[in-house]
Scaffold this motif. Structure first.
Motif, short mmCIF file in Angstrom:
data_model
loop_
_atom_site.label_atom_id
_atom_site.label_comp_id
_atom_site.label_asym_id
_atom_site.label_seq_id
_atom_site.Cartn_x
_atom_site.Cartn_y
_atom_site.Cartn_z
N PRO A 1 0.82 -1.21 0.00
CA PRO A 1 0.00 0.00 0.00
C PRO A 1 0.86 1.27 0.00
CG PRO A 1 -0.03 -1.02 2.16
CD PRO A 1 0.72 -1.95 1.25
N CYS A 2 0.35 2.30 -0.63
CA CYS A 2 1.06 3.57 -0.74
C CYS A 2 0.03 4.70 -0.66
CB CYS A 2 1.82 3.61 -2.05
SG CYS A 2 2.63 5.17 -2.36
N ASN A 3 0.24 5.65 0.25
CA ASN A 3 -0.72 6.73 0.43
C ASN A 3 -0.30 8.05 -0.22
OD1 ASN A 3 -2.38 5.04 1.93
ND2 ASN A 3 -1.31 5.52 3.83
N GLU A 4 0.92 8.14 -0.72
CA GLU A 4 1.38 9.38 -1.32
C GLU A 4 0.73 9.60 -2.69
OE1 GLU A 4 3.34 7.34 0.34
OE2 GLU A 4 4.16 8.60 1.90
N SER B 1 -5.32 4.13 -8.09
CA SER B 1 -5.80 2.87 -7.50
C SER B 1 -6.31 1.89 -8.55
CB SER B 1 -6.92 3.18 -6.50
OG SER B 1 -7.98 3.82 -7.18
#
Length: 189
Positions: A68-71, A89
């Motif tokens: 997972p990556c939130n940037e 996404s």
């Protein structure tokens, strides 16, 4: 006799699908077969400040596929340049690769951005479009030799596939390019 070399920047719009015209014409370039986009804009921030802002919203490239990556962006940022892609996404092979350079200018900076297709995708699309153009030209030759109705089974599908490819590539590239350009301007101006 001395000949002076004069450099002039000419804006030639080769396709109707382009980004909004909120910037000078000389910065925009849409290629004929494969989409690309160039932009430059000033910033009141120094190159170091721009680097820290970009690093805050950019994660390094993923090592694992489902990590997972939130940037907002994924890529590499240095004080003088950056190479990023938008963090989305969903899958999009036509997502623009953003290459930027940061140049000091007065009290601020000048940011130059180039958006292109990933090289592997560009090669695949060039081959796909090349084959469709080849079959269309063969269909034209058959049309001149045997008549239009005899060549229609070759002309129709090749023209349809070429058009489909262009729409798919351009929409898949230009919509994310517009969003990324707008977000970079918000972050860095």
């Amino acid at each position: 006799m001395k000949i002076k070399k004069i450099q002039s920047q000419v804006c030639v719009r080769t396709v109707s699908t382009s980004l909004p015209h909120t910037m000078p014409c000389r910065n925009e370039e849409i290629m004929v077969l494969l989409p690309s986009f160039n932009d430059s804009f000033p910033s009141s921030k120094t190159p170091e400040e721009i680097c820290s802002v970009l690093q805050a919203v950019t994660s390094p490239p993923k090592l694992r596929l489902f990590q997972p990556c939130n940037e907002e962006f994924i890529g590499k940022v240095t004080p003088s340049r950056f190479r990023v892609v938008s963090n989305i996404s969903y899958r999009n092979s036509f997502l623009p690769c953003i290459h930027g350079s940061i140049h000091p200018a007065g009290n601020g900076s000048e940011i130059k951005i180039k958006m292109r297709l990933h090289p592997a995708v560009a090669v695949f699309c060039s081959i796909w479009l090349g084959f469709m153009a080849f079959f269309f030209l063969c269909g034209l030759l058959f049309a001149f030799a045997d008549g239009f109705l005899q060549a229609l089974p070759l002309l129709g599908p090749s023209l349809g596939m070429f058009t489909f490819a262009q729409v798919l590539i351009r929409l898949g590239f230009l919509i994310p390019a517009r969003k990324a350009r707008q977000r970079l301007r918000e972050l860095l101006s």
